[in-house]
Structure formats: C-alpha cells, structure tokens
Design a protein around this motif. Structure first.
Motif, PDB file in Angstrom:
ATOM      1  N   LEU A 567      44.838  68.179  69.058  1.00 41.39           N
ATOM      2  CA  LEU A 567      45.203  69.581  69.307  1.00 41.39           C
ATOM      3  C   LEU A 567      43.947  70.443  69.380  1.00 41.39           C
ATOM      4  O   LEU A 567      43.764  71.221  70.326  1.00 41.39           O
ATOM      5  CB  LEU A 567      46.117  70.088  68.194  1.00 41.39           C
ATOM      6  CG  LEU A 567      46.431  71.589  68.263  1.00 41.39           C
ATOM      7  CD1 LEU A 567      47.699  71.813  69.060  1.00 41.39           C
ATOM      8  CD2 LEU A 567      46.578  72.197  66.888  1.00 41.39           C
ATOM      9  N   ARG A 568      43.076  70.312  68.392  1.00 48.03           N
ATOM     10  CA  ARG A 568      41.863  71.138  68.310  1.00 48.03           C
ATOM     11  C   ARG A 568      40.976  70.902  69.538  1.00 48.03           C
ATOM     12  O   ARG A 568      40.538  71.853  70.196  1.00 48.03           O
ATOM     13  CB  ARG A 568      41.087  70.816  67.027  1.00 48.03           C
ATOM     14  CG  ARG A 568      41.770  71.278  65.749  1.00 48.03           C
ATOM     15  CD  ARG A 568      41.154  70.605  64.518  1.00 48.03           C
ATOM     16  NE  ARG A 568      39.761  70.963  64.340  1.00 48.03           N
ATOM     17  CZ  ARG A 568      39.289  71.736  63.361  1.00 48.03           C
ATOM     18  NH1 ARG A 568      40.122  72.208  62.439  1.00 48.03           N
ATOM     19  NH2 ARG A 568      38.003  72.014  63.269  1.00 48.03           N
ATOM     20  N   PHE A 569      40.711  69.640  69.830  1.00 46.46           N
ATOM     21  CA  PHE A 569      39.835  69.327  70.959  1.00 46.46           C
ATOM     22  C   PHE A 569      40.421  69.847  72.271  1.00 46.46           C
ATOM     23  O   PHE A 569      39.717  70.474  73.075  1.00 46.46           O
ATOM     24  CB  PHE A 569      39.620  67.807  71.053  1.00 46.46           C
ATOM     25  CG  PHE A 569      38.865  67.403  72.288  1.00 46.46           C
ATOM     26  CD1 PHE A 569      37.482  67.415  72.298  1.00 46.46           C
ATOM     27  CD2 PHE A 569      39.532  67.052  73.456  1.00 46.46           C
ATOM     28  CE1 PHE A 569      36.777  67.077  73.450  1.00 46.46           C
ATOM     29  CE2 PHE A 569      38.843  66.715  74.613  1.00 46.46           C
ATOM     30  CZ  PHE A 569      37.457  66.721  74.603  1.00 46.46           C
ATOM     31  N   SER A 570      41.699  69.595  72.500  1.00 44.78           N
ATOM     32  CA  SER A 570      42.321  69.972  73.771  1.00 44.78           C
ATOM     33  C   SER A 570      42.303  71.483  73.961  1.00 44.78           C
ATOM     34  O   SER A 570      42.012  71.979  75.062  1.00 44.78           O
ATOM     35  CB  SER A 570      43.754  69.447  73.835  1.00 44.78           C
ATOM     36  OG  SER A 570      43.771  68.042  73.723  1.00 44.78           O
ATOM     37  N   LEU A 571      42.624  72.231  72.917  1.00 43.96           N
ATOM     38  CA  LEU A 571      42.617  73.691  73.017  1.00 43.96           C
ATOM     39  C   LEU A 571      41.226  74.220  73.350  1.00 43.96           C
ATOM     40  O   LEU A 571      41.054  75.052  74.243  1.00 43.96           O
ATOM     41  CB  LEU A 571      43.090  74.322  71.697  1.00 43.96           C
ATOM     42  CG  LEU A 571      44.584  74.552  71.509  1.00 43.96           C
ATOM     43  CD1 LEU A 571      44.847  75.145  70.128  1.00 43.96           C
ATOM     44  CD2 LEU A 571      45.153  75.470  72.584  1.00 43.96           C
TER      45      LEU A 571
END
Length: 896
Positions: A567-571
């Motif tokens: 989630l963190r990386f994609s955002l």
C-alpha cells in the motif's frame, strides 16, 4: 543467518515487527542537546475518523520523513493525537441517540456530554489502531487529544489573552448558519457550490400610486418578508425620481423606502435590489449605513417565525413556493428566469446554509495576520509545491474576522460568564460590539475560571455562555499546545519550531494559516519551516472518492490483501509533488510485486552467501582489491541512486525518491547484477559486494517499506537491534564512477539488443545463436571484446564475432545499440515465409490498435475530461506502437 521461506507473507510479519518496535521504544524521542531535532506534528484526525486513502497517503509521507531523519541520526519525533471534531462528533452521537428514540435535549447538556465521552472512549481510538497497521512510527506515549485537560487549559489561556488585547469581540452580525446543525459556521466551513436556480422578478408597488411599481430580482423570495428597503444605484437614471419614495412590501404591507447606494450593481436584474438586512451580508452593511430596521423572519431551524405573518412555521423552501403562488395571484410576480447561483453548504451535513443575523464571538484577524504574511514572503516558511504560496498570501491579505462561537454542546465552552443582574439592565442593539479591554463591558466576565461574584455589582448569580469554540480554535494551537504550552517545557524549547507540516490543500485556510498566526502570537516564532501540500486521492477516472459514487478503496482491505508495504509503496510511487493521485485497486499489485522481488532476491542471496563475507568492510576491500567492471558498476549505481534518493527526499519529491530506489533494485541490482554474477557467485568480491548492496538497499527501502526491510534484515548478519535505528547510508563519492557506468551500459545495451532480436523472432531460450558485432569506435571494440564472455552468457550465444568493417553479413536481422551494430544470423533457424507471415499479422493487429488510440486522442472531449495521467499514458502507448511497427517493418524487409 536463517533460511528464508519461499514466499513472503505480510500477515505473518507486520504485527510482529510493529509490536517489537513499540516494545523496544524505537518510536520515542525527547530533548537531546547532542542531536539535531526533527519534529512533525500529525494533522490530528477526527476522533470519529476511519482510515481512508487520504489518511493513508498523508501519514505514509510523514512516516517516510520521520524514518528517514531518524536514520540520519536526528532526534526525530512524530507527535500523534486526535481532534475532538465538535460538529462531526456531536452528529455521530446524536445519530446513535436517535436509534434509541432520544434527542440530546432529552438528556440535557451534562448527560449528553458524558455520552460523548463514553463514545470517545469506546470508538475514539479506532483510527489510531488503523494508523499503527499502516506502520506509523509516532511516539504514541505522547498522544494528545484536543480536549484533554492540559490542552483545554491552553485553549482557555489563548481566548483570555486575545480578549484582554481587544482582539476578541462579540457582536450581532450576518453569519453562515446551518439550520440542520443549528450552529454558526466560518466562511471556510461553508463552501460554495453552484446550483441551478431561478431569478424571480417581483413587483413592489409605490405607496402613493399602487398601480406603479419597482421590479426587483431575487433568488430567495422567501426572505422578502424581512425586506426593509429597496436599493438602487444613484447613477442609475431609471430610478432618479424613485429615490426616497415609499413602497408597500407585498404580502406583509410594510412601508419601505427606496434608498440610493453605489454598492448596487446596475447590471444585475433590473438594477433595483431588495434589502433584507437580517438575511444577507451585503444588505446588512447597507442597513448599518442607512440606519435600516433589522427584521429576522426565520427560526434557527430555517422555518418561518412570527415576523413572517401568514407563513409562520413553514419550512423556508415550502414558504418560497407558497409566497410565489400568492404573488402570482396578486399579479406581483412578473417573471421567472433560470439562473445559476452559488450557495454555501455546511461542510459537515451539506445543508444549504442560511445567512443569519446572530450574536456571535469573533477574532480580529487582520492585526494578527501581518507576521504570518511576512514569514512566507521572506521564505522563513516554504510551501511545496510553491504555487500554494500565492494561494496562502491571497487569502491572508484579504483575511476576514473569524467567527469562533458554535451553538453546539461538544467542545471547549467559551470562558465567558455573565452576571444575571447586570445583563437584565443591558440593552445591546444589533451590531453593538462586546470587546476586550480597554472597553468596559458591564456584566460580561472573561475568566480562566468561573468567578464567584460579579466585579461590577457583586452579585453571585453568574452563568457561563452556552456556546462552544470552533474546533479550529483548539487545532490552531497544535504545534505548541501538544508540548504543554503555556508552560515552556524542555521539549517545547527543543522541538519548536517543528520541521515539516504535511497536509491537504483544503485545510490551508482552516488550519495551516491559523497555526502560523498562532505561532507568532503565542510563541513569537514560526510553527514549522516547510509545508508539504499533497494532492487529493481520486479514482482512476479522476473522480473524488465517495460513498455515494461507490468508488472508495478501503486501505485496510488493501493492507489485508497486499500488505502495508505494498500500500505504502504503491501510493507514493504514483504521487507526483502536489498532483492528485489517480488510484485503482490494480495499482497495489505493483507494490506487492516489488515486495516479492525484494524477497526473492534476498532469498537467492542468502542461499548463496558465505556468512564470513558479510563482515568485510566494503571501503577497505574496494581499496585493496581491483574490482571487476560489474562490481564497480553496481557500487557506482548504488551510490548514484542513494544520492538521488537523498536529494528527492530533502525536496519532498517522494515519488521520484521511491522510483529511483525501485529502478535501482529491480532493474540494475536484480535484473542485471545478480544475473551477471550468477555463474561466479562464490567469488569473494562478488560475495562481499552482493551482501553489502543488499544490506544497504534494505536500509534505503526501510522508510518506504519498513516491514519487509525489517524481516529480511533480521535474517542477515547485522549490528544493532533493528534496521529502523541503523544509520542511513552515506554517499561514498569515491565509489561513483560515471566512466565505469557508461562502459557497463554499452555492454548491457548490446545484450538487450540481441535479446530483443531473439524475442522478435521467437527463438527459444535454450537455442544458441550466432551474432556479429560492429563496434562504432576502437575504445568500444576493446570494451566489448573484453566483455564478450558476459555477452555470450547473458544473450545465450553460440558464437560472437567482431567485425572490423561495417559490412552487413548475409542472412541476418539487425539492430543498433548506442555503441555497436548488431547482426543475428538466422540461416537454418527460421522458416522465412512463415516468419514474414507472422510479422504481417502482427503488423495488421498493431496498426488497428494504433488507429483506435489515435482516434481516441483526436476526441477533444476525451482529452479534456480524462485525467492527465491517462492522457499521457495514451501518448506514450502511441509512441511505443509506432516504434514497434517501424521495427517490424525493418525486420520484414531484412527477412527477404
């Protein structure tokens, strides 16, 4: 070093490591004169809040900054807390009461407030638990709430100080009133939205000649019952003779005058406007100027009151329809014209607000704003992106007084007390101000605690103001009240001013500007040095996410399915500075895939690593040994990437930072380096460099993807308890070798060119082929010759011949890299007729796709409405299709 499982499972690691970090106290920070402070105060989420994608983006950015600066050796504090969110929280609890068949009035104020506190204790920590799932490394032992005891003392102190300076006053003014919430709202809490309405043309007869009339145009005919004048512009020749004459207000039969004022727009409607001082802010100003009567025709719930005559107790919109019918019957409704109007709406319940004459408390903002304007103009506070500077300054330079009183029960009650005896004697007319010293306000006492008796008459019959303060009146103190102000604690002295504020554009005026004002007024300094404004999270079509549209992506569901790191990386990877984020669920597959790539590469390394090589000092080894081109290249690329990541994080370009890291780890470290050394992986220098690159890469990954970084790092030979408290890698300038990088790129381009030819001809991986190279320069010939073994292994060649002259061999397909011409010999490999037919079919298919995409881009509506990201993607796709078609045509010609 432990054996690493074949698959990465975030569900087995994330809760484990978060608990470990908390128990070890790694999130804690305190005043430390040996270190440079770095502090972020969290934008306190509403206590009613549930984590949404906006929160996820905002808090991931903050956590990246905190983890990065923590690793850089700074005393890094992320101050957490929640906001009591007056109107929002009261609404939630009232809805819960409604299910029991109760209203808050049934309980009374004290019992209702107890119910809110009970709700807060039961549900108020939900968003905090959710932030922990995200990986937020806040110092949770410091968690604050805007209505905890110490914080409430700070709020009261600020009110009293401002009042004593004459900067808080009470008066009857037109304010934004929400009939549903039944409270005043500031201008920022009543955003305007365009509506399709009507312009109603009404006839107001003259008293001395009822057959003649003035026609006024209005969008709100129900308020005509409160008219006390009709106004015209003194320069408007049409109405010269009418000025000063009396009209009869239809339906009510009240006499009203025609007044002249330059405020009137001669171009609007008929040039004559009705004046309703109690229900319009401009009319209020006209009434004060011309000494007109104020007639309020509505109850607080927007139903008509006794002053509305026959229309009393009707809802405002119901009354509108009845009034229009009555006017029509009397021949006083001339016409109705469709008209687009802009109406304020309550930011919480979205009810159309009512401009309403009401006695409220205000803060004088202009005297407070100047230092906050100067600080931004002089660069003491910087906005990122810079375009928000202009938006901030425009609002600040035109700032209006702030209505701070709210007619609800949940919140900080005004520290204002009244003497019943004195107030009976007081007669304050509309618009009269109650101000702080030096003006004396008999019977009104502003005090830090309830007074025992009235200082004017000695009466002990004292009661407190029923209103509470605007939620933002407590929030604007957040950067210093969280540290115990008005006490000047060591932590306050050390951490204030804070470093960065990360927030969304919609609260620049609500919160950011006011915090800067409060910082100067109560601390004498800026509250933060940098303000990073991120964009809004939207769906892939550019629509704002909302329940009504059904396009919400729940971050907790994404964490459950893909993991918090994904989630963190994609955002972050798709969040360009200050741009809106266009999101679909499929986006998170990129983050999951990257986590899997990190895991698989680490597993491969651990399975092939000799433990003793992990203890070798890289710089010493580099100086002592003549490293291979491949190892010199990967070291140079790592430190170049590190330099870029540092630069991007320092300038708040988070997507560029994470994409630099992604590109290095996936494409250069995994796709090239590990493949290049695979056949000689046990060689000492390969072992040392391979380990060091993994360990240092994990440290770079940690701020962005902390869980997987910790899980793998703990399996390596390491120093310290956790990767999150290990030092951030230093750039080793002596290991950055641009000449070496260019040489390696020449080799890789040749390999890539050969691989592309193999792919185009669908040559099986196990099938070895013959290739001839013609280098473009002698230096490149030497380099490529020396690297021929690598090229043969990576491109799966049977033989590699170097040509001394640029003469094309027979039966070849070709490609051109930057430094060499490449010829792949196809004799005996292919059925030429079948291959040409295959290329022809592929060309036909790609040409059809290209035409469709070009037609789409010629559609002006698509280009105008589609998100920028989608349009750019289509352009890139068209370019790639053209390149592929050119390549296929060239190959078709060569196969003849």
């Amino acid at each position: 070093m432990n054996e690493i499982p074949t698959r990465y499972n975030p569900k087995e690691t994330e809760d484990k490591w978060y608990k470990f970090w908390e128990e070890k106290g790694f999130f804690a920070a305190g005043a430390n004169p040996e270190k440079k402070p770095f502090c972020i105060v969290i934008p306190p989420p509403n206590v009613t809040g549930i984590l949404h994608m906006g929160h996820a983006l905002n808090n991931t950015i903050q956590d990246i900054l905190i983890r990065y600066h923590r690793m850089k050796g700074e005393e890094s504090l992320w101050m957490p807390g929640t906001d009591h969110a007056g109107i929002a929280t009261q609404n939630v609890v009232e809805k819960a009461l409604a299910k029991e068949g109760l209203k808050r009035q049934d309980l009374g104020r004290e019992k209702f407030i107890r119910r809110v506190w009970q709700w807060k204790e039961q549900y108020g920590s939900t968003i905090i638990r959710q932030l922990k799932k995200l990986g937020a490394s806040c110092d949770w032992q410091r968690e604050r709430f805007t209505m905890d005891e110490g914080y409430s003392c700070a709020v009261i102190e600020v009110f009293v100080r401002l009042y004593e300076k004459g900067l808080i006053y009470r008066g009857s003014y037109i304010i934004n009133w929400c009939p549903r919430c039944q409270t005043a709202l500031s201008d920022e809490e009543a955003p305007h939205h365009e509506l399709q309405g009507n312009l109603y043309y009404l006839r107001y007869p003259f008293k001395d000649n009822p057959d003649e009339y003035i026609v006024v145009a209005t969008t709100r005919p129900e308020t005509m019952l409160g008219d006390t004048a009709v106004a015209v512009n003194p320069k408007d020749r049409r109405y010269k003779k009418a000025i000063g004459k009396c009209l009869i207000l239809p339906l009510i039969n009240r006499e009203i005058r025609v007044i002249a004022d330059s405020m009137v727009d001669m171009e609007f409607g008929t040039g004559a406007v009705k004046v309703t001082p109690a229900h319009d802010p401009n009319d209020y100003c006209l009434a004060k100027k011309h000494n007109l009567e104020f007639v309020n025709v509505m109850h607080p719930d927007a139903s008509m009151n006794d002053a509305a005559g026959d229309y009393r107790n009707m809802d405002r919109f119901e009354a509108r329809e009845v009034i229009l019918e009555d006017l029509k019957e009397k021949g006083l409704l001339e016409k109705v014209v469709p008209h687009v109007l802009s109406a304020g709406h309550c930011y919480r319940c979205h009810t159309i607000i009512e401009p309403y004459l009401s006695k409220q408390w205000f803060v004088k903002m202009k005297p407070l704003a100047k230092p906050a304007i100067d600080a931004v103009k002089k660069g003491k506070i910087r906005f990122h992106p810079g375009r928000w500077t202009k938006v901030y300054l425009n609002w600040m330079e035109n700032i209006q007084d702030w209505c701070i009183s709210r007619q609800i029960w949940w919140g900080h009650r005004l520290p204002v007390y009244y003497c019943s005896n004195c107030m009976k004697q007081a007669d304050q007319s509309p618009g009269q101000r109650v101000t702080g010293s030096p003006v004396k306000n008999k019977g009104i006492i502003v005090s830090r605690s309830k007074p025992e008796k009235c200082p004017d008459c000695g009466s002990s019959d004292i009661y407190q103001d029923e209103d509470v303060l605007d939620t933002w009146f407590s929030s604007w103190l957040w950067p210093f009240a969280t540290f115990g102000w008005p006490e000047l604690s060591q932590d306050l002295k050390y951490f204030y001013p804070t470093a960065v504020l990360v927030t969304a554009p919609e609260i620049i005026f609500f919160w950011v500007a006011r915090m800067i004002i409060a910082g100067f007024e109560f601390m004498g300094d800026i509250p933060f040095r940098d303000v990073y404004i991120h964009g809004t999270v939207r769906d892939i079509e550019g629509k704002k996410m909302s329940k009504s549209l059904g396009n919400i992506i729940d971050p907790l569901s994404i964490i459950d399915e893909y993991g918090a790191d994904a989630l963190r990386f994609s955002l972050i990877s798709i969040t360009a500075q200050g741009q809106d984020v266009f999101l679909s669920k499929e986006r998170f597959e990129q983050g999951r895939n990257f986590a899997n790539k990190i895991w698989n590469a680490s597993r491969f390394i651990l399975m092939n690593l000799e433990p003793e090589q992990a203890r070798v000092d890289l710089c010493d080894y580099f100086q002592k040994e003549k490293l291979s081109l491949v190892n010199r290249w990967i070291l140079s690329r790592f430190y170049s990437a590190l330099k870029g990541v540092d630069q991007y994080l320092e300038t708040f370009r988070f997507n560029e930072a994470v994409n630099t890291l992604y590109s290095f780890f996936w494409h250069e470290f995994c796709d090239w380096y590990l493949e290049l050394i695979k056949s000689d992986i046990k060689r000492n220098e390969n072992q040392v460099v391979m380990y060091k690159m993994l360990e240092k890469s994990l440290r770079l990954i940690q701020p962005f993807m902390p869980y997987i970084a910790e899980e793998i790092w703990q399996r390596l030979a390491h120093e310290g308890e956790s990767i999150m408290v290990r030092p951030w890698p230093h750039v080793q300038e002596q290991l950055i070798d641009k000449k070496c990088e260019k040489e390696a790129e020449s080799v890789f381009e040749a390999v890539t060119g050969i691989r592309n030819l193999r792919t185009s001809l669908e040559i099986r991986p196990e099938q070895r082929v013959k290739v001839s190279l013609y280098p473009h320069a002698k230096a490149k010939s030497k380099l490529l010759n020396e690297s021929s073994g690598l090229i043969k292994d990576l491109a799966r060649l049977e033989s590699l011949e170097f040509l001394s002259e640029n003469k094309r061999p027979a039966a070849c397909v070709s490609a051109v890299s930057k430094d060499a011409d490449i010829y792949l010999h196809f004799s005996g490999l292919l059925d030429l007729a079948a291959e040409q037919e295959k290329i022809k079919k592929k060309t036909t298919s790609l040409s059809a796709l290209l035409r469709a995409k070009e037609a789409r881009m010629k559609n002006a509506e698509f280009v105008k409405k589609a998100p920028k990201e989608v349009v750019e993607g289509e352009k890139e796709s068209i370019n790639k299709l053209n390149e592929e078609l050119s390549r296929l045509q060239k190959m078709h010609d060569e196969l003849r």
